[in-house]
Design a protein around this motif. Structure first.
Motif: not given
Length: 311
Positions: A6-8, A18-19, A24-26
């Protein structure tokens, strides 16, 4: 379905890439893409239209992402329950603030706030009202410091103070010869205002529209987002402009001589901390509000005898 998935999808929707979402999500971009694909396969629908640039959600994807934001907010509240049990405030607070408030408020509260809450990291973006509203809705920032009311059902406004507007005039202006002024005294053809996208521009126009005639507006094509620039334009090119009251702290004695106050009820703006309905970080936001109130003069905490100008 996992919290991570869900975070993604929320990150991809926020950053339209996507990049960038992976950064940002490391995580690596293949890792993020694989998890999004797994979620799509499990649900049996396409959440994103990958053929479009920038990437955008499909019709059903938009509904899924909206619900994902709600679910994530609720899951984060569990962490907040634990955090609230801790004596010392900690964590990040992402703030959006409009340019007509930022230079007069932030420098006066940041040092004191950081000293009082050393475990809190303030991350601040200076943006216009529409940008802040959008980022609040997407959950990119935790709160906004804005002029209200906004008339946004998805957001909650916490009024903090009420700030008068004043006129700053050149000696050549008719306003300079008056002790106190009213909206009817303003010559719109000599007025310098902010450019499109700034809520204070609309508030100034609303003040001027109380005149019997509003023809002119010859200076409204000058594009600037800075209140200080408007003041400089008056200094060097005559005319007049409208300033927020907190801006007066930066004026010298000679400049204060050019200030003209409005007759009661003075036109004013309501300044609020704006949050999502299901907002997080309640204790930190409350601490921010208290630090603002500590700086703000008591006379600004009430709208009594003030005519709050809508946006």
């Amino acid at each position: 379905m996992t919290i991570t998935q869900l975070e993604y999808i929320v990150a991809v929707d926020t950053y339209k890439s996507f990049i960038l979402a992976a950064e940002k999500c490391f995580v690596t971009q293949p890792t993020l893409s694989m998890q999004v694909q797994k979620l799509e396969d499990m649900l049996g629908v396409k959440i994103f239209d990958r053929a479009r640039q920038p990437i955008s959600a499909t019709e059903v994807g938009a509904e899924i992402i909206a619900q994902a934001r709600v679910m994530l907010a609720e899951s984060y509240k569990i962490k907040e329950i634990v955090t609230d049990r801790q004596k010392e405030l900690s964590g990040d607070l992402k703030i959006g603030i409009i340019p007509t408030i930022a230079p007069y408020l932030l420098p006066r509260i940041i040092t004191r706030f950081i000293e009082k809450y050393p475990q809190v990291k303030l991350v601040v973006w200076e943006q216009n009202t529409e940008q802040i509203i959008q980022q609040l809705k997407m959950g990119v920032i935790d709160c906004g410091i804005l002029s209200t009311p906004l008339h946004e059902n998805a957001l909650t406004e916490i009024p903090v103070f009420y700030e008068n507007f004043v006129a700053y005039t050149s000696k050549a202006s008719k306003l300079y010869k008056k002790k106190n002024i009213s909206p009817e005294d303003i010559d719109v053809e000599e007025l310098w205002v902010l450019d499109e996208g700034h809520c204070m521009r609309e508030q100034v126009l609303n003040i001027c529209q109380r005149r019997k005639s509003t023809k002119g507006f010859q200076h409204f094509e000058y594009n600037t987002g800075s209140v200080d620039t408007l003041k400089r334009m008056v200094d060097q090119n005559n005319g007049a402009t409208i300033l927020p009251e907190l801006a007066l702290d930066d004026l010298n004695e000679k400049q204060m001589d050019r200030i003209r106050y409005f007759k009661a009820p003075e036109p004013a703006r309501e300044v609020s901390i704006v949050i999502q309905r299901n907002f997080l970080k309640r204790r930190i936001i409350e601490a921010l509000k208290n630090e603002i109130l500590h700086f703000i003069p008591k006379k600004l905490r009430t709208k009594k005898k003030k005519d709050v100008i809508d946006i």
